[in-house]
Design a protein around this motif. Sequence first.
Motif, PDB file in Angstrom:
ATOM      1  N   GLY A  37       0.842  -1.203   0.018  1.00  9.37           N
ATOM      2  CA  GLY A  37      -0.005   0.036  -0.008  1.00  9.37           C
ATOM      3  C   GLY A  37       0.829   1.428   0.256  1.00  9.37           C
ATOM      4  O   GLY A  37       0.493   2.189  -0.657  1.00  9.37           O
ATOM      5  N   ALA A  38       1.928   1.208   0.771  1.00  9.00           N
ATOM      6  CA  ALA A  38       2.789   2.557   0.742  1.00  9.00           C
ATOM      7  C   ALA A  38       3.495   2.711  -0.511  1.00  9.00           C
ATOM      8  O   ALA A  38       3.619   3.888  -0.982  1.00  9.00           O
ATOM      9  N   VAL A  39       3.863   1.679  -1.214  1.00 11.97           N
ATOM     10  CA  VAL A  39       4.649   1.853  -2.481  1.00 11.97           C
ATOM     11  C   VAL A  39       3.670   2.307  -3.476  1.00 11.97           C
ATOM     12  O   VAL A  39       3.833   3.133  -4.277  1.00 11.97           O
ATOM     13  N   VAL A  40       2.500   1.745  -3.863  1.00 11.26           N
ATOM     14  CA  VAL A  40       1.450   2.024  -4.488  1.00 11.26           C
ATOM     15  C   VAL A  40       0.905   3.477  -4.316  1.00 11.26           C
ATOM     16  O   VAL A  40       0.826   4.282  -5.276  1.00 11.26           O
ATOM     17  N   GLY A  41       0.702   3.641  -3.047  1.00  9.65           N
ATOM     18  CA  GLY A  41       0.288   5.196  -3.019  1.00  9.65           C
ATOM     19  C   GLY A  41       1.176   6.049  -3.244  1.00  9.65           C
ATOM     20  O   GLY A  41       1.007   7.320  -3.525  1.00  9.65           O
ATOM     21  N   THR A  42       2.615   5.835  -2.825  1.00  7.22           N
ATOM     22  CA  THR A  42       3.581   6.902  -3.396  1.00  7.22           C
ATOM     23  C   THR A  42       3.781   6.956  -4.806  1.00  7.22           C
ATOM     24  O   THR A  42       4.100   8.037  -5.145  1.00  7.22           O
ATOM     25  N   ALA A  43       3.601   6.045  -5.460  1.00  6.81           N
ATOM     26  CA  ALA A  43       3.698   6.009  -6.884  1.00  6.81           C
ATOM     27  C   ALA A  43       2.408   6.705  -7.469  1.00  6.81           C
ATOM     28  O   ALA A  43       2.487   7.613  -8.251  1.00  6.81           O
ATOM     29  N   ALA A  44       1.346   6.515  -6.841  1.00  5.15           N
ATOM     30  CA  ALA A  44       0.159   7.332  -7.448  1.00  5.15           C
ATOM     31  C   ALA A  44       0.203   8.778  -7.007  1.00  5.15           C
ATOM     32  O   ALA A  44      -0.186   9.426  -7.954  1.00  5.15           O
ATOM     33  N   LEU A  45       0.802   9.264  -5.715  1.00  4.85           N
ATOM     34  CA  LEU A  45       0.970  10.707  -5.583  1.00  4.85           C
ATOM     35  C   LEU A  45       2.008  11.247  -6.682  1.00  4.85           C
ATOM     36  O   LEU A  45       1.758  12.310  -7.068  1.00  4.85           O
ATOM     37  N   LEU A  46       3.120  10.497  -6.789  1.00  6.49           N
ATOM     38  CA  LEU A  46       4.008  11.115  -7.826  1.00  6.49           C
ATOM     39  C   LEU A  46       3.298  11.389  -9.175  1.00  6.49           C
ATOM     40  O   LEU A  46       3.587  12.332  -9.955  1.00  6.49           O
ATOM     41  N   ILE A  47       2.638  10.162  -9.457  1.00  5.22           N
ATOM     42  CA  ILE A  47       2.003  10.643 -10.860  1.00  5.22           C
ATOM     43  C   ILE A  47       0.878  11.618 -10.954  1.00  5.22           C
ATOM     44  O   ILE A  47       0.988  12.429 -11.989  1.00  5.22           O
ATOM     45  N   ASN A  48       0.099  11.925  -9.945  1.00  3.84           N
ATOM     46  CA  ASN A  48      -0.720  13.120  -9.836  1.00  3.84           C
ATOM     47  C   ASN A  48      -0.103  14.459  -9.840  1.00  3.84           C
ATOM     48  O   ASN A  48      -0.492  15.493 -10.307  1.00  3.84           O
ATOM     49  N   VAL A  49       0.874  14.243  -8.953  1.00  2.65           N
ATOM     50  CA  VAL A  49       1.962  15.660  -8.944  1.00  2.65           C
ATOM     51  C   VAL A  49       2.237  15.997 -10.220  1.00  2.65           C
ATOM     52  O   VAL A  49       2.247  17.108 -10.756  1.00  2.65           O
ATOM     53  N   GLY A  50       2.760  15.082 -11.094  1.00  2.00           N
ATOM     54  CA  GLY A  50       3.304  15.129 -12.278  1.00  2.00           C
ATOM     55  C   GLY A  50       2.299  15.756 -13.247  1.00  2.00           C
ATOM     56  O   GLY A  50       2.422  16.587 -14.184  1.00  2.00           O
ATOM     57  N   LYS A  51       1.162  14.954 -13.334  1.00  2.00           N
ATOM     58  CA  LYS A  51      -0.143  15.410 -14.074  1.00  2.00           C
ATOM     59  C   LYS A  51      -0.482  16.963 -13.857  1.00  2.00           C
ATOM     60  O   LYS A  51      -0.856  17.889 -14.649  1.00  2.00           O
ATOM     61  N   TYR A  52      -0.444  17.337 -12.459  1.00  2.00           N
ATOM     62  CA  TYR A  52      -0.763  18.793 -12.001  1.00  2.00           C
ATOM     63  C   TYR A  52       0.318  19.754 -12.557  1.00  2.00           C
ATOM     64  O   TYR A  52      -0.351  20.784 -13.214  1.00  2.00           O
ATOM     65  N   ILE A  53       1.734  19.389 -12.501  1.00  2.00           N
ATOM     66  CA  ILE A  53       2.573  20.209 -12.876  1.00  2.00           C
ATOM     67  C   ILE A  53       2.362  20.363 -14.378  1.00  2.00           C
ATOM     68  O   ILE A  53       2.396  21.370 -14.981  1.00  2.00           O
TER      69      ILE A  53
END
Length: 165
Positions: free
Chosen positions: A17-33
């Motif tokens: 859960g920690a690994v998948v959650g971190t990956a999802a966070l990074l993807i969403n931050v990249g999309k936002y930028i």
Amino acid sequence: MEELWRWAQENALALYGAVVGTAALLINVGKYIHTVRKDEVKLKISIRKHDEYDQGVEKLKQNPATSTGAGWQPAYIVRVTNLGSIIAHLQDVSLVCDKGSMEGLCVGRDGFLVKVSEVSNKSIQAKDSKDYVVWNTVDSINWKPKVVTVQDQTGKEWKRKTRGL
């Protein structure tokens, strides 16, 4: 080491859960930028001597009277390139020289020289560029350009130092 392995086995679901959650966070931050930056105006400025620069200087030296038509000669070409993905609406283009300022570069329109700030259509399409000609007078023959400034309609300024002109 054995304790660490046992702890990892007992908490495998939490680690997953920690690994998948971190990956999802990074993807969403990249999309936002990416989303924020794609709607941003990005301009590139370049300046070069006009092809007829030397001939124009000679004409001005031979006949400096402005009433003869030889009083204005093309000196430099300022190219403004829109690198963004939206239309850039310009307010003004200016050139600062070592001996003064050539505020409000002129563009040819209907046989007359008009300041960029007075032209109604100053938009540059996405991934396109527009050239603006700087005109010399007998008073500005020996001026050397130092900085080109472009201002968009929001008031943001882009500056480029001129080197080697």
